[in-house]
Structures are given as structure tokens and as C-alpha cells.
Design an enzyme around this catalytic site. Structure first.
Site, PDB file in Angstrom:
ATOM      1  N   ASN A 189     -47.501  -1.122  -8.927  1.00  0.00           N
ATOM      2  CA  ASN A 189     -47.198  -0.093  -9.922  1.00  0.00           C
ATOM      3  C   ASN A 189     -48.205  -0.066 -11.070  1.00  0.00           C
ATOM      4  O   ASN A 189     -48.432   0.985 -11.673  1.00  0.00           O
ATOM      5  CB  ASN A 189     -45.780  -0.254 -10.460  1.00  0.00           C
ATOM      6  CG  ASN A 189     -44.754   0.299  -9.485  1.00  0.00           C
ATOM      7  OD1 ASN A 189     -45.100   1.040  -8.569  1.00  0.00           O
ATOM      8  ND2 ASN A 189     -43.499  -0.073  -9.671  1.00  0.00           N
ATOM      9  N   GLU A 245     -43.660  -7.642  -3.253  1.00  0.00           N
ATOM     10  CA  GLU A 245     -44.303  -8.441  -4.295  1.00  0.00           C
ATOM     11  C   GLU A 245     -43.353  -9.567  -4.694  1.00  0.00           C
ATOM     12  O   GLU A 245     -42.168  -9.334  -4.952  1.00  0.00           O
ATOM     13  CB  GLU A 245     -44.627  -7.569  -5.517  1.00  0.00           C
ATOM     14  CG  GLU A 245     -45.755  -6.603  -5.247  1.00  0.00           C
ATOM     15  CD  GLU A 245     -45.979  -5.619  -6.390  1.00  0.00           C
ATOM     16  OE1 GLU A 245     -47.139  -5.284  -6.649  1.00  0.00           O
ATOM     17  OE2 GLU A 245     -44.991  -5.162  -7.012  1.00  0.00           O
ATOM     18  N   HIS A 304     -40.038  -7.480  -5.278  1.00  0.00           N
ATOM     19  CA  HIS A 304     -40.198  -6.033  -5.474  1.00  0.00           C
ATOM     20  C   HIS A 304     -40.525  -5.349  -4.155  1.00  0.00           C
ATOM     21  O   HIS A 304     -41.613  -5.545  -3.602  1.00  0.00           O
ATOM     22  CB  HIS A 304     -41.290  -5.778  -6.527  1.00  0.00           C
ATOM     23  CG  HIS A 304     -41.426  -4.344  -6.889  1.00  0.00           C
ATOM     24  ND1 HIS A 304     -42.621  -3.746  -7.173  1.00  0.00           N
ATOM     25  CD2 HIS A 304     -40.496  -3.355  -6.996  1.00  0.00           C
ATOM     26  CE1 HIS A 304     -42.423  -2.473  -7.439  1.00  0.00           C
ATOM     27  NE2 HIS A 304     -41.141  -2.211  -7.335  1.00  0.00           N
ATOM     28  N   SER A 364     -38.842  -2.617 -10.979  1.00  0.00           N
ATOM     29  CA  SER A 364     -40.212  -2.145 -10.789  1.00  0.00           C
ATOM     30  C   SER A 364     -41.020  -2.234 -12.066  1.00  0.00           C
ATOM     31  O   SER A 364     -42.235  -2.139 -12.031  1.00  0.00           O
ATOM     32  CB  SER A 364     -40.215  -0.709 -10.266  1.00  0.00           C
ATOM     33  OG  SER A 364     -39.349   0.087 -11.009  1.00  0.00           O
TER      34      SER A 364
END
Ligand code: 3HC
Length: 313
Positions: A214, A176, A164, A141
Site C-alpha cells: 500500500n 505481508e 495483511h 491495511s
């Protein structure tokens, strides 16, 4: 199709075989979720972890999650629902033998601890055993995909990509697809096809800290914590405000507790110290409140207490 994704169409995917066999390394919540979703969509899966105990925990998590899905899929027929759960679990082969587990993989997805050295060593071992044409992916992450792959040979670096996933993996639709500098277009195209094959929607992005989600989520969480520190409002009111005023499914403190406060601290500390382009960025400066909770072992839902107390639920 628009934007970056447009450049990686299925024409490139045709150069290499589609991904069928999937090996997931790491049977924690993310790894188990990835294994579960892959098996749900008919991929033969191998799940690798270091101990039988960890594999058993992963199986338990998958069993519970699949039971939830099956109950909705076959509401009238518990027997058929259970048969469906068993069939999905039957496509997942657990093993503690990494070399054996990656030997036939078209795709290896790593979902282990967020430690660059440990991940680099693991990918060295994966590269020693997996077929040369396998796509190698990390579910990191916050760590750069390019750095995780930097000790691999040229072909392996071209075959390396970020995949991800989001928690809870069976429910969250996004993956992702992270393209490092050396990731080939063929690898991105194969990864995109795989993501679609498991019923998820891909978003392609470059290998920069936090990718898309994120990079936006962490400043939001940290700003919420700073609102609390400045005594602007109670956590419960901030959560209510964002759920009812902005339409988020969880408020920022519910989400922090759900993701894990140690995870959040690890990510922001790492970026503040040496995240590419983020060093010293005040958005990611340490928060006294967050540091105190983590030091006290209040890590969120998983420890029974974070910003909220879950011990009585
Ligand atoms: N397995 C299978 N299904 C699950 C599940 C699981 N583990 N958890 C939830 N679900 C399903 C439920 O069955 C239900 O399905 P339905 O709508 O078809 O009936 C649906 O999800 C909603 O669940 P619930 O009714 O139990 O509860 P909520 O409505 O409160 O939703 C939630 C729970 C899906 C977690 C929702 O609150 C949500 O979307 N929260 C935001 C989660 C989020 O932002 N995740 C990303 C975190 S960041 C991250 O992971 C990145 C990392 O790198 C830090």
C-alpha cells in the site's frame, strides 16, 4: 531466502506449536476470504461477527468464491465439486460469541473496521478469552500494528503481528507479515509457517504506514487521480496505458473502484494527518475529485459507481 525473511527461519517456529485452529473476527470480504482460504487448506476455522446477518453474508461470499475454485478443480464432475465446497464450508464454524470463538484459537486474525479505538477494544476482548500462546494478528491495511496492540500485556504484544491479505483473498498470493517493535521472532516464524500452510507467499516487513504494497500503491493511485484532475487523459486511457504499457492486471481507476474510494480516502487522509513520517506529504494530500466522489456516495464497484459506472453491468 534473502532479506528480512532470512532472519526468521523455521528453527524459531519449532519453539511453539504450529498454528492449527484459526479464528477470524469479521465476516466481510477480507475476513470471509481469510476464513475460506484457511479452511481450504484444512485448518479448522471459527468465523466471528456481531450478527447472524453478517455471518450469512460472509458464508454467501465464501460459497460463491469456492464454487469458482471448485469448477476449475473438478471441471468434469459438478457433484464432486459441490461436495468439495460443502467440505470446506463444513470446516468453518460461524458464531456471534467472541469469547467462545477465540477460546481454543492458535491464531486469531482480526479483519474488522479500520478504526484504531474499535480495534484496540476488540483485541482487549480477544486477549481476555484466547489462550496465552495464541498468535494475534490484524489484517489492517493502514494502521500501525504496535498501536493496535499497545494496551495489551507484554506477552500478548510479543505474540502480535500484522497479517495483511489482498483482495480477492482466494486469488492473491501475497500476505505481508508485519513485525511490530515488540513482535517476537517466534511469533514471526509461526506466522510465516501459517502463511505457507495456506498456499500463500509471505513478505516480511516493518510496521511502517502501508507496509510494502500500500505504501507503493497509494501514491500510484493518487498520482493517477491527479493526472485526471489536470486533464492529461481520460480515466479509460490512463487505465489502458497502465495495463498495456506496464502490464498491470487492472488500471489505476479500475483498481481504485475495486478497492473502494472511501477506503482510499480514509488511508491517505489518515497518513497525511498523522502517518508516521508521512504527515503533510504531498503524495497523500487530499484530491478534490476523490473527495467529491466519496461525498456523493460513489465508492466504486460496491456502490455501483466510482470512476466508472457499474450499474448497467
Ligand atoms: N474467488 C476465487 N477466485 C477468484 C476470485 C474470487 N473472489 N476472483 C477472481 N478469481 C480468480 C478467477 O477464478 C480466475 O482464476 P483462473 O485464472 O485460475 O481462471 C482468476 O482469478 C482471474 O479472474 P477473472 O478471469 O474473473 O478476471 P481477471 O482476469 O480480470 O482477474 C483479478 C481479476 C484477479 C481481480 C485481477 O484483475 C487482478 O489481479 N487485479 C488486481 C487486484 C489487486 O491489485 N488487488 C490488491 C488490491 S490492494 C489490497 O487489497 C490491499 C488493501 O489493503 C487495500
Amino acid at each position: 531466502m534473502t532479506g528480512v525473511a532470512h532472519r526468521f527461519t523455521s528453527a524459531a517456529a519449532a519453539q511453539s506449536a504450529a498454528i492449527k485452529r484459526v479464528t477470524v473476527v469479521g465476516g466481510g470480504q477480507m475476513g470471509a476470504g481469510i476464513a475460506q482460504v484457511s479452511a481450504t487448506f484444512e485448518h479448522p476455522v471459527t468465523l466471528v461477527d456481531v450478527s447472524q446477518e453478517a455471518l450469512d453474508r460472509g458464508k454467501q461470499y465464501m460459497g460463491k468464491s469456492l464454487a469458482r475454485v471448485a469448477k476449475k478443480k473438478y471441471p468434469e464432475d459438478p457433484k464432486v465439486a459441490q461436495e468439495w465446497v460443502d467440505a470446506v464450508l463444513g470446516r468453518i464454524e460461524p458464531t456471534t460469541n467472541l469469547a467462545e470463538g477465540v477460546r481454543k484459537a492458535d491464531l486469531v486474525v482480526e479483519a474488522i473496521v479500520e478504526n484504531i479505538g474499535v480495534k484496540q477494544r476488540l483485541f482487549g476482548d480477544i486477549a481476555a478469552g484466547a489462550p496465552e500462546q495464541s498468535v494475534l494478528a490484524s489484517n489492517t491495511s493502514s494502521l500501525p500494528i504496535g498501536r493496535i496492540a499497545e494496551q495489551l500485556n507484554g506477552t500478548r504484544r510479543q505474540n502480535m503481528v500484522g497479517l495483511h491479505f489482498f483482495n480477492p483473498v482466494p486469488q492473491m498470493k501475497l500476505v505481508e507479515v508485519v513485525k511490530a517493535n515488540e513482535t517476537s521472532e517466534d511469533t514471526v516464524a509461526r506466522a510465516l509457517e501459517f502463511v505457507k500452510s495456506i498456499g500463500k507467499a509471505p513478505a516480511v516487513c516493518k510496521d511502517t504506514p502501508g507496509f510494502i504494497v500500500n505504501r507503493l500503491l497509494l501514491p500510484y493511485m493518487m498520482e493517477a487521480i491527479r493526472l485526471l484532475e489536470r486533464d492529461v487523459a481520460e480515466a479509460r486511457d490512463i487505465d489502458t496505458a497502465m495495463k498495456l504499457g506496464a502490464g498491470y492486471p487492472m488500471g489505476p481507476f479500475e483498481l481504485c473502484d475495486y478497492v473502494g474510494l472511501d477506503t482510499i480516502k480514509f488511508i491517505v487522509d489518515g497518513w497525511y494527518k498523522d502517518g508516521e513520517g508521512l504527515q503533510g506529504n504531498n503524495l497523500f494530500a487530499a484530491s478534490k475529485k476523490l473527495d467529491e466522489l466519496v461525498a456523493a456516495g460513489h465508492l466504486g464497484v460496491k456502490s455501483g459507481r466510482g470512476f466508472y459506472d457499474y450499474s448497467k453491468k
